[in-house]
Design a protein around this motif. Structure first.
Motif, short mmCIF file in Angstrom:
data_model
loop_
_atom_site.label_atom_id
_atom_site.label_comp_id
_atom_site.label_asym_id
_atom_site.label_seq_id
_atom_site.Cartn_x
_atom_site.Cartn_y
_atom_site.Cartn_z
N UNK A 1 0.84 -1.21 0.00
CA UNK A 1 0.00 0.00 0.00
C UNK A 1 0.87 1.25 0.00
N UNK A 2 2.12 1.09 0.44
CA UNK A 2 3.04 2.24 0.47
C UNK A 2 3.49 2.69 -0.91
N UNK A 3 3.30 1.84 -1.93
CA UNK A 3 3.76 2.21 -3.29
C UNK A 3 2.61 2.15 -4.31
N UNK A 4 1.37 2.06 -3.81
CA UNK A 4 0.18 2.03 -4.70
C UNK A 4 -0.94 2.81 -4.03
N UNK A 5 -2.06 3.03 -4.75
CA UNK A 5 -3.24 3.66 -4.13
C UNK A 5 -4.07 2.67 -3.31
N UNK A 6 -3.58 1.44 -3.13
CA UNK A 6 -4.36 0.40 -2.45
C UNK A 6 -4.46 0.69 -0.95
N UNK A 7 -5.64 0.33 -0.36
CA UNK A 7 -5.78 0.36 1.10
C UNK A 7 -6.29 -1.01 1.54
N UNK A 8 -5.94 -1.40 2.77
CA UNK A 8 -6.32 -2.71 3.31
C UNK A 8 -7.02 -2.54 4.65
N UNK A 9 -8.24 -3.09 4.77
CA UNK A 9 -9.01 -2.99 6.00
C UNK A 9 -9.23 -4.38 6.57
N UNK A 10 -8.89 -4.57 7.84
CA UNK A 10 -8.98 -5.88 8.49
C UNK A 10 -10.43 -6.09 8.97
N UNK A 11 -11.01 -7.25 8.62
CA UNK A 11 -12.32 -7.59 9.18
C UNK A 11 -12.17 -8.90 9.95
N UNK A 12 -13.05 -9.14 10.90
CA UNK A 12 -12.85 -10.31 11.77
C UNK A 12 -13.89 -11.40 11.54
N UNK A 13 -14.88 -11.13 10.63
CA UNK A 13 -15.81 -12.21 10.27
C UNK A 13 -16.36 -11.93 8.88
N UNK A 14 -17.00 -12.94 8.31
CA UNK A 14 -17.51 -12.78 6.95
C UNK A 14 -16.42 -13.00 5.91
N UNK A 15 -16.74 -12.66 4.69
CA UNK A 15 -15.85 -12.94 3.57
C UNK A 15 -15.07 -11.67 3.20
N UNK A 16 -13.76 -11.74 3.28
CA UNK A 16 -12.90 -10.63 2.88
C UNK A 16 -12.35 -10.90 1.48
#
Ligand SMILES: CC(C)C[C@H](C(=O)NO)C(=O)N[C@@H](CC(N)=O)C(=O)NCc1cccc(N)c1
Ligand SMILES: [Ca+2]
Ligand SMILES: [Zn+2]
Length: 159
Positions: free
Chosen positions: A37-52
């Motif tokens: 994510x440091x070299x792209x526009x990507x962001x990552x969000x952690x979820x704790x249940x369900x389908x990621x």
């Protein structure tokens, strides 16, 4: 198309290796994603249940409905599926390895960063200095793991 069609991705750590403290696994995974994510526009969000988008699990040998298998200690350390629905982006680590947060065994952060390269659409590089080089060379986990080759590759997909 080789990459994700959206920049805001979710991830879920489905199970934890007994080799490390949970907080250290969380940190290794988060840092492995932040490399990209440091070299792209990507962001990552952690979820704790369900389908990621990126489902992360520690597995051995034949596992679930995964078409790829692990091979016991050493050899294959992990695998990740290229971007897409369902299995796409999912990342598995071989639980038969000794996962660590330091230089012993296999450093989870380093292997995770490599696998997430695949989960974002990168294949292997023949540049020996690249994180996406096929073989785990025991890089210094405190050293920034991306080479220019890795950065060029990911920015050609998400530039
Ligand atoms: C054919 C693939 C399923 C091999 C598998 C891999 O590349 N996974 O992404 C793998 O675990 N490769 C080992 C090397 C081998 N035994 O083939 C590896 O160390 N890959 C992770 C890694 C970690 C950090 C750096 C690098 N360069 C490679
Ligand atoms: Ca293995
Ligand atoms: Zn690989």
């Amino acid at each position: 198309l080789p990459g994700w069609r959206k920049y805001n991705l979710t991830y879920r750590i489905v199970n934890y290796t007994p080799d490390m403290a949970r907080v250290d696994v969380d940190e290794a995974i988060q840092n492995g994603l932040e490399v990209w994510s440091g070299v792209t526009p990507l962001t990552f969000t952690k979820i704790s249940k369900g389908i990621a988008d990126i489902m992360i699990a520690f597995r051995t040998r034949v596992h679930g409905r995964c078409p790829r298998y692990f091979d016991g200690p050493l050899g294959v350390l992990g695998h990740a599926f290229p971007p897409g629905l369902g299995l796409g982006g999912d990342t598995h680590f071989d639980e038969d390895e000794n996962w660590t947060k330091d230089g012993a065994g296999f450093n989870l952060f380093l292997v995770a960063a490599h696998e997430f390269g695949h989960a974002l659409g990168l294949s292997h590089s023949n540049d020996q200095t690249a994180l996406m080089f096929p073989n785990y060379v025991s890089l210094d986990p405190n050293k920034y793991p991306l080479s220019q080759d890795d950065i060029n590759g990911i920015q050609s997909i998400y530039g």
